[in-house]
Write a protein that holds these residues in place. Structure first.
Motif, PDB file in Angstrom:
ATOM      1  N   VAL A  65      14.244  22.333  -1.961  1.00 36.51           N
ATOM      2  CA  VAL A  65      13.448  21.537  -1.022  1.00 36.51           C
ATOM      3  C   VAL A  65      13.534  20.092  -1.492  1.00 36.51           C
ATOM      4  O   VAL A  65      13.091  19.750  -2.590  1.00 36.51           O
ATOM      5  CB  VAL A  65      11.984  22.002  -0.979  1.00 36.51           C
ATOM      6  CG1 VAL A  65      11.180  21.116  -0.043  1.00 36.51           C
ATOM      7  CG2 VAL A  65      11.908  23.465  -0.555  1.00 36.51           C
ATOM      8  N   GLU A  66      14.136  19.262  -0.648  1.00 39.05           N
ATOM      9  CA  GLU A  66      14.330  17.862  -1.016  1.00 39.05           C
ATOM     10  C   GLU A  66      13.654  16.984   0.014  1.00 39.05           C
ATOM     11  O   GLU A  66      14.021  17.007   1.196  1.00 39.05           O
ATOM     12  CB  GLU A  66      15.821  17.541  -1.113  1.00 39.05           C
ATOM     13  CG  GLU A  66      16.093  16.239  -1.837  1.00 39.05           C
ATOM     14  CD  GLU A  66      17.559  16.119  -2.213  1.00 39.05           C
ATOM     15  OE1 GLU A  66      17.856  15.388  -3.172  1.00 39.05           O
ATOM     16  OE2 GLU A  66      18.401  16.740  -1.554  1.00 39.05           O
ATOM     17  N   PHE A  67      12.625  16.287  -0.428  1.00 39.20           N
ATOM     18  CA  PHE A  67      11.854  15.399   0.444  1.00 39.20           C
ATOM     19  C   PHE A  67      11.332  16.160   1.676  1.00 39.20           C
ATOM     20  O   PHE A  67      11.411  15.702   2.812  1.00 39.20           O
ATOM     21  CB  PHE A  67      12.684  14.188   0.863  1.00 39.20           C
ATOM     22  CG  PHE A  67      13.213  13.414  -0.315  1.00 39.20           C
ATOM     23  CD1 PHE A  67      12.360  12.648  -1.094  1.00 39.20           C
ATOM     24  CD2 PHE A  67      14.549  13.491  -0.656  1.00 39.20           C
ATOM     25  CE1 PHE A  67      12.837  11.947  -2.189  1.00 39.20           C
ATOM     26  CE2 PHE A  67      15.037  12.792  -1.752  1.00 39.20           C
ATOM     27  CZ  PHE A  67      14.176  12.023  -2.519  1.00 39.20           C
ATOM     28  N   GLY A  68      10.841  17.372   1.400  1.00 37.60           N
ATOM     29  CA  GLY A  68      10.204  18.170   2.450  1.00 37.60           C
ATOM     30  C   GLY A  68      11.146  18.977   3.309  1.00 37.60           C
ATOM     31  O   GLY A  68      10.710  19.690   4.205  1.00 37.60           O
ATOM     32  N   VAL A  69      12.457  18.895   3.065  1.00 35.60           N
ATOM     33  CA  VAL A  69      13.434  19.626   3.874  1.00 35.60           C
ATOM     34  C   VAL A  69      14.089  20.698   3.014  1.00 35.60           C
ATOM     35  O   VAL A  69      14.626  20.401   1.939  1.00 35.60           O
ATOM     36  CB  VAL A  69      14.513  18.674   4.434  1.00 35.60           C
ATOM     37  CG1 VAL A  69      15.546  19.449   5.236  1.00 35.60           C
ATOM     38  CG2 VAL A  69      13.862  17.589   5.289  1.00 35.60           C
ATOM     39  N   GLN A  70      14.040  21.960   3.490  1.00 40.33           N
ATOM     40  CA  GLN A  70      14.673  23.046   2.736  1.00 40.33           C
ATOM     41  C   GLN A  70      16.149  23.113   3.086  1.00 40.33           C
ATOM     42  O   GLN A  70      16.531  23.115   4.259  1.00 40.33           O
ATOM     43  CB  GLN A  70      14.011  24.385   3.048  1.00 40.33           C
ATOM     44  CG  GLN A  70      14.534  25.524   2.182  1.00 40.33           C
ATOM     45  CD  GLN A  70      13.688  26.772   2.274  1.00 40.33           C
ATOM     46  OE1 GLN A  70      12.990  26.978   3.263  1.00 40.33           O
ATOM     47  NE2 GLN A  70      13.734  27.615   1.252  1.00 40.33           N
ATOM     48  N   GLU A  71      16.967  23.173   2.052  1.00 44.81           N
ATOM     49  CA  GLU A  71      18.412  23.218   2.249  1.00 44.81           C
ATOM     50  C   GLU A  71      19.005  24.290   1.355  1.00 44.81           C
ATOM     51  O   GLU A  71      18.492  24.594   0.281  1.00 44.81           O
ATOM     52  CB  GLU A  71      19.048  21.855   1.934  1.00 44.81           C
ATOM     53  CG  GLU A  71      18.626  20.745   2.883  1.00 44.81           C
ATOM     54  CD  GLU A  71      19.319  19.428   2.572  1.00 44.81           C
ATOM     55  OE1 GLU A  71      19.965  19.356   1.510  1.00 44.81           O
ATOM     56  OE2 GLU A  71      19.222  18.501   3.390  1.00 44.81           O
ATOM     57  N   TYR A  72      20.116  24.861   1.837  1.00 43.26           N
ATOM     58  CA  TYR A  72      20.870  25.839   1.072  1.00 43.26           C
ATOM     59  C   TYR A  72      22.277  25.301   0.871  1.00 43.26           C
ATOM     60  O   TYR A  72      22.857  24.710   1.780  1.00 43.26           O
ATOM     61  CB  TYR A  72      20.942  27.177   1.818  1.00 43.26           C
ATOM     62  CG  TYR A  72      19.600  27.739   2.201  1.00 43.26           C
ATOM     63  CD1 TYR A  72      18.864  28.485   1.296  1.00 43.26           C
ATOM     64  CD2 TYR A  72      19.084  27.519   3.476  1.00 43.26           C
ATOM     65  CE1 TYR A  72      17.630  29.009   1.649  1.00 43.26           C
ATOM     66  CE2 TYR A  72      17.848  28.039   3.831  1.00 43.26           C
ATOM     67  CZ  TYR A  72      17.124  28.775   2.913  1.00 43.26           C
ATOM     68  OH  TYR A  72      15.902  29.281   3.271  1.00 43.26           O
ATOM     69  N   GLY A  73      22.846  25.507  -0.303  1.00 40.78           N
ATOM     70  CA  GLY A  73      24.192  25.012  -0.553  1.00 40.78           C
ATOM     71  C   GLY A  73      24.900  25.822  -1.619  1.00 40.78           C
ATOM     72  O   GLY A  73      24.296  26.177  -2.638  1.00 40.78           O
ATOM     73  N   GLU A 248      13.427  30.749 -14.940  1.00 37.29           N
ATOM     74  CA  GLU A 248      13.280  30.167 -16.281  1.00 37.29           C
ATOM     75  C   GLU A 248      14.511  29.343 -16.656  1.00 37.29           C
ATOM     76  O   GLU A 248      14.418  28.347 -17.360  1.00 37.29           O
ATOM     77  CB  GLU A 248      13.074  31.282 -17.309  1.00 37.29           C
ATOM     78  CG  GLU A 248      11.652  31.820 -17.359  1.00 37.29           C
ATOM     79  CD  GLU A 248      10.668  30.734 -17.771  1.00 37.29           C
ATOM     80  OE1 GLU A 248      10.971  29.970 -18.714  1.00 37.29           O
ATOM     81  OE2 GLU A 248       9.617  30.624 -17.125  1.00 37.29           O
ATOM     82  N   PHE A 249      15.661  29.765 -16.188  1.00 41.20           N
ATOM     83  CA  PHE A 249      16.909  29.051 -16.441  1.00 41.20           C
ATOM     84  C   PHE A 249      16.817  27.618 -15.914  1.00 41.20           C
ATOM     85  O   PHE A 249      17.200  26.656 -16.600  1.00 41.20           O
ATOM     86  CB  PHE A 249      18.052  29.816 -15.766  1.00 41.20           C
ATOM     87  CG  PHE A 249      19.396  29.162 -15.876  1.00 41.20           C
ATOM     88  CD1 PHE A 249      20.159  29.268 -17.028  1.00 41.20           C
ATOM     89  CD2 PHE A 249      19.920  28.431 -14.814  1.00 41.20           C
ATOM     90  CE1 PHE A 249      21.419  28.670 -17.120  1.00 41.20           C
ATOM     91  CE2 PHE A 249      21.165  27.839 -14.892  1.00 41.20           C
ATOM     92  CZ  PHE A 249      21.918  27.953 -16.056  1.00 41.20           C
ATOM     93  N   VAL A 250      16.267  27.442 -14.697  1.00 45.40           N
ATOM     94  CA  VAL A 250      16.132  26.105 -14.112  1.00 45.40           C
ATOM     95  C   VAL A 250      15.133  25.281 -14.915  1.00 45.40           C
ATOM     96  O   VAL A 250      15.363  24.098 -15.191  1.00 45.40           O
ATOM     97  CB  VAL A 250      15.703  26.204 -12.635  1.00 45.40           C
ATOM     98  CG1 VAL A 250      15.487  24.808 -12.055  1.00 45.40           C
ATOM     99  CG2 VAL A 250      16.749  26.949 -11.821  1.00 45.40           C
ATOM    100  N   VAL A 251      14.026  25.885 -15.298  1.00 38.17           N
ATOM    101  CA  VAL A 251      13.007  25.171 -16.081  1.00 38.17           C
ATOM    102  C   VAL A 251      13.604  24.701 -17.405  1.00 38.17           C
ATOM    103  O   VAL A 251      13.391  23.565 -17.837  1.00 38.17           O
ATOM    104  CB  VAL A 251      11.783  26.080 -16.327  1.00 38.17           C
ATOM    105  CG1 VAL A 251      10.819  25.401 -17.307  1.00 38.17           C
ATOM    106  CG2 VAL A 251      11.084  26.399 -15.022  1.00 38.17           C
ATOM    107  N   ILE A 258      11.659  19.606 -11.586  1.00 37.50           N
ATOM    108  CA  ILE A 258      12.799  19.961 -10.738  1.00 37.50           C
ATOM    109  C   ILE A 258      12.679  21.415 -10.293  1.00 37.50           C
ATOM    110  O   ILE A 258      13.024  21.768  -9.147  1.00 37.50           O
ATOM    111  CB  ILE A 258      14.131  19.742 -11.491  1.00 37.50           C
ATOM    112  CG1 ILE A 258      14.331  18.257 -11.804  1.00 37.50           C
ATOM    113  CG2 ILE A 258      15.311  20.282 -10.691  1.00 37.50           C
ATOM    114  CD1 ILE A 258      14.524  17.391 -10.581  1.00 37.50           C
ATOM    115  N   ALA A 259      12.221  22.289 -11.190  1.00 38.44           N
ATOM    116  CA  ALA A 259      12.132  23.714 -10.876  1.00 38.44           C
ATOM    117  C   ALA A 259      11.179  23.994  -9.718  1.00 38.44           C
ATOM    118  O   ALA A 259      11.274  25.041  -9.074  1.00 38.44           O
ATOM    119  CB  ALA A 259      11.695  24.498 -12.117  1.00 38.44           C
ATOM    120  N   GLU A 260      10.247  23.083  -9.453  1.00 36.46           N
ATOM    121  CA  GLU A 260       9.344  23.280  -8.318  1.00 36.46           C
ATOM    122  C   GLU A 260      10.077  23.125  -6.985  1.00 36.46           C
ATOM    123  O   GLU A 260       9.622  23.628  -5.948  1.00 36.46           O
ATOM    124  CB  GLU A 260       8.193  22.273  -8.395  1.00 36.46           C
ATOM    125  CG  GLU A 260       7.238  22.529  -9.550  1.00 36.46           C
ATOM    126  CD  GLU A 260       6.130  21.487  -9.604  1.00 36.46           C
ATOM    127  OE1 GLU A 260       6.145  20.576  -8.734  1.00 36.46           O
ATOM    128  OE2 GLU A 260       5.281  21.577 -10.498  1.00 36.46           O
TER     129      GLU A 260
END
Length: 799
Positions: A65-73, A248-251, A258-260
């Motif tokens: 979620v970047e600036f309120g927009v959910q994206e998949y990549g 946990e890997f992202v944290v 960032i993990a949020e």
């Protein structure tokens, strides 16, 4: 007994050649369409299933979620792979698949000293880890998976590519030059990948070369969609269990903040081909699309069966006396029913033979529209099982009811002169079947019209820039001095009006993005935008509309930025004038003021809405050239472009394209779908017309005496024609009432894929109804006119 049925069945067919030809042709069309659609669906539904342990293989992807927009990549940062191996030692099989290098030129030299250059646009390649072949096994024709990728400058070729490159030479140990970056040694030859796999890799290189060739940014925040990762889970581990550990890997590697907003998830290999949220290494086909084509195949087969029923019930009237005689001579209802079922089976068998004869060319025709790799292999036992199944079902649904009617005829009523049983309830069944046929046809007509209108809308929509007369070329070398020399040579030609270099042209399937920082009211804010690295000629070449401010001036670094209207709104500003002089920094470039605001323009296809976009004039990172030419001197301009480009990049293969053609390629799949729907709609309408022809033939014959009496009593030809056609107008109208809501729902779902779409107004539906009525009236018109103009004496007198 069977021999007797066969002889009498063949005699019946030869006695009514027109009736038999219509029956066989209609059934063959339905069987052919159903068989082709079955093969297409079967091909799509078996993607990746022949890969060993496919259910254990997953692709890693980002869910953020970047600036309120959910994206998949699917794009992953390079540091992830090393960190993953360290944190999850129990997962031994993970590989990078990096194809972020465009269309490279691969150069080879054969044993006769002749050098060949191949620009690989149609073949797929990637940098991978040695574990790639443990996850995606291939059949090894030369070399072994244990040794082929052991050395850093290694390349494995598919059998087809090895033959293309080296002909009759032994490819093992030969050298392949990748662009002008490095030389690779051929260390293995593998089989060509099956067409129903997403990863169609024809040349496979060691992963470390991907970093070396591009100077990969080792930062976690540097992401390209061309850098993807696959893992093969051990049998003891599930997808859910690993995804829980990835939190946990992202944290651990990116921090709690960032993990949020960021999570790494797993996409099963068997889902990749059908998941339209994420780009596929090949292409995606939604399960809804496959289901829709499957339903279409069933409908076309049912339409053919319905047509058969309608035509065979005519036989009840025409062959009633034959049945009566058989009964008088001792024929039982069961024998008569078996006889007519055998005749139906014979017609079905002949239709199947005709469908088989047309199956291969029919599939090739459909493939030419869809670009599918499905094949019609008539040695495949599955195809014959499906054919036998369709033949059996068609024989039952098409022959059972007419045969039952035949067996129920009363000989005392049909043998005597002028005798015939009342048609009873089967006319209502026939009418219901005609309604069903026209409902299917009208759904297809509406779909054809809507897709055609939408595609026309896409072709005519304003993109915010001029696409005409712009030639696009790829720039394989980003050296500033080389590009300036190329620009100067191009501008020498009087047939060339303007030249611009940028990172991605005006519109592209690949976009660059960045977080940016800006200050308003002493607040430092952050957001995300698309980025285009351009030059001072960019706006003029594409004729973009500068709303406020000024264009770029030549400089060696970023001294000013131009943004679009959407970015102004993203920054919370109401008036483009307010954006001028707002300072912005991104990607580590020095902070620079906004010097202009350009009218919104489409950087991608019209499937997506216009995104906030930032333009920066920098000398580096130029991958595309846009060259405006004088179309009246196009041949001269194209020759000058090729000469200048070849002189600038002698080691590469020249290729070019027109921007307007590139834009239209975004919609090739939809254009193909429209053409395919037109074909199937035409077939459905043709089969429906055949059914109508049979029904009107029966109706006019059954009511011939009534027509004669009406004419004697003074009825005119238009009155009698109206008497017959009125019923069919009602049937078409009832079919429309059924088809319109269904078509509205289906086409609304399809249009929802586009950010810019037509309004699905009532005009489309009225057009479909008008076409259906015209087709129905044209079909029944000839027969009704013949009945209305026939001599009444012939109809009224006793036989």
């Amino acid at each position: 007994m069977f021999q007797n049925y066969l002889k009498t069945g063949l005699r019946a067919l030869f006695r009514s050649k027109t009736h038999a030809a219509i029956n066989i042709g209609g059934l063959a069309l339905g069987i052919l369409c159903a068989l082709i659609i079955f093969q297409l669906a079967r091909f799509e539904l078996t993607f990746n299933q022949d890969i060993a342990d496919a259910e254990q293989i997953h692709r890693l992807y980002r869910d953020e979620v970047e600036f309120g927009v959910q994206e998949y990549g699917p794009g992953l940062p390079y540091p992830l792979f090393e960190a993953f191996r360290t944190d999850f030692p129990e997962i031994e099989l993970i590989t990078i698949v990096d194809d972020n290098f465009g269309s490279p030129v691969l150069t080879v030299e054969r044993s006769n000293g002749q050098q060949f250059k191949f620009e690989e646009q149609d073949k797929e390649g990637a940098f991978v880890d040695p574990t790639f072949f443990d996850i995606f096994p291939r059949t090894w024709l030369r070399g072994t998976p244990e040794t082929a990728m052991a050395e850093p400058y290694s390349i494995v070729l598919s059998e087809g590519l090895a033959q293309k490159y080296f002909g009759d030479d032994d490819p093992m140990g030969q050298v392949v030059q990748f662009n002008t970056d490095f030389d690779l040694t051929v260390t293995g030859i593998v089989n060509d990948a099956p067409k129903n796999q997403d990863l169609q890799l024809d040349y496979i290189m060691t992963a470390n070369l991907g970093e070396q060739s591009r100077g990969i940014d080792r930062e976690w925040g540097s992401i390209s969609s061309g850098v993807q990762g696959y893992v093969k889970l051990p049998p003891s581990m599930t997808q859910v269990a690993l995804e829980a550990q990835l939190e946990e890997f992202v944290v651990r590697h990116r921090g709690e903040e960032i993990a949020e907003e960021l999570a790494f998830r797993l996409q099963p290999l068997l889902d990749i081909h059908y998941d339209t949220r994420l780009d596929s290494p090949g292409y995606t086909t939604s399960e809804a699309t496959i289901l829709a084509f499957g339903i279409l195949g069933v409908f076309l087969l049912l339409t053919a069966g319905i047509n058969f029923i309608n035509l065979n019930t005519v036989v009840v009237f025409k062959r009633a006396k034959e049945v009566g005689v058989r009964k008088v001579l001792g024929g039982t209802p069961r024998q008569i029913m078996n006889y007519f079922m055998a005749e139906t089976a014979l017609v079905t068998f002949l239709a199947m033979l005709l469908a088989v004869a047309l199956a291969v060319p029919g599939m090739e025709l459909v493939k030419s529209f869809l670009g599918s790799e499905a094949i019609m292999d008539l040695t495949d036992p599955v195809i014959w099982l499906v054919l036998i199944g369709m033949g059996g079902v068609l024989t039952l649904i098409s022959g059972l009811y007419p045969a039952f009617l035949m067996s129920r005829l009363q000989p005392a009523l049909v043998v005597k002169p002028g005798g015939m049983q009342k048609p009873g309830g089967f006319m209502n069944l026939r009418r219901s079947l005609i309604v069903f046929q026209f409902a299917i046809s009208q759904v297809l007509i509406i779909a054809t019209v809507v897709t055609a209108y939408q595609l026309q809308h896409l072709r005519n929509a304003s993109l915010g820039y001029d696409t005409s007369a712009i030639v696009e070329v790829y720039l394989p070398d980003r050296d500033v001095s080389v590009l300036e020399t190329l620009r100067n040579e191009l501008q020498r030609s009087s047939a060339i009006e303007n030249v611009t270099f940028s990172n991605s042209g005006a519109t592209s399937g690949s976009t660059w993005g960045s977080n940016f920082y800006y200050e308003i009211d002493d607040q430092r804010l952050e957001n995300n935008t698309q980025v285009k690295l351009v030059d001072t000629a960019y706006l003029d070449t594409y004729k973009m509309n500068l709303l406020v401010g000024r264009n770029f001036v030549h400089a060696d670094s970023v001294t000013g930025l131009i943004i679009n209207e959407s970015m102004v709104k993203l920054m919370g500003l109401q008036d483009p004038q307010d954006a001028l002089d707002v300072s912005i920094d991104f990607w580590g470039y020095p902070k620079a003021p906004v010097i202009g605001v350009v009218q919104d323009f489409h950087t991608r296809s019209l499937y997506q809405s216009i995104q906030p976009t930032l333009l920066a004039a920098v000398p580096e990172r130029k991958y595309f050239g846009g060259i405006k030419i004088n179309m009246q001197r196009a041949d001269e301009a194209l020759a000058d472009i090729e000469a200048a480009w070849t002189a600038a990049f002698p080691a590469f293969v020249y290729d070019y394209g027109f921007l307007d053609e590139r834009v239209q390629r975004f919609y090739e799949q939809d254009q193909s779908m429209n053409q395919l729907i037109q074909i199937f709609a035409g077939i459905a309408i043709l089969i429906g017309c055949i059914g109508l022809f049979g029904l009107i033939s029966y109706t006019t014959a059954q009511r011939s005496k009534e027509v004669g009496v009406r004419k004697v009593l003074g009825a005119t030809v238009p009155q009698i024609v109206g008497l017959f056609t009125r019923e069919f107008v009602v049937l078409v109208a009832v079919g429309f009432v059924i088809s319109a809501p269904l078509a509205y729902y289906v086409m609304n779902e399809w249009l929802s894929n586009f950010a810019y779409q037509i309004n699905l107004g009532i005009g489309v539906f009225l057009f479909s109804l008008t076409v259906s009525l015209a087709i129905a009236l044209a079909t029944v018109g000839y027969q009704t006119y013949r009945a209305a103009t026939a001599n009444p004496v012939q109809a009224i007198r006793a036989e």
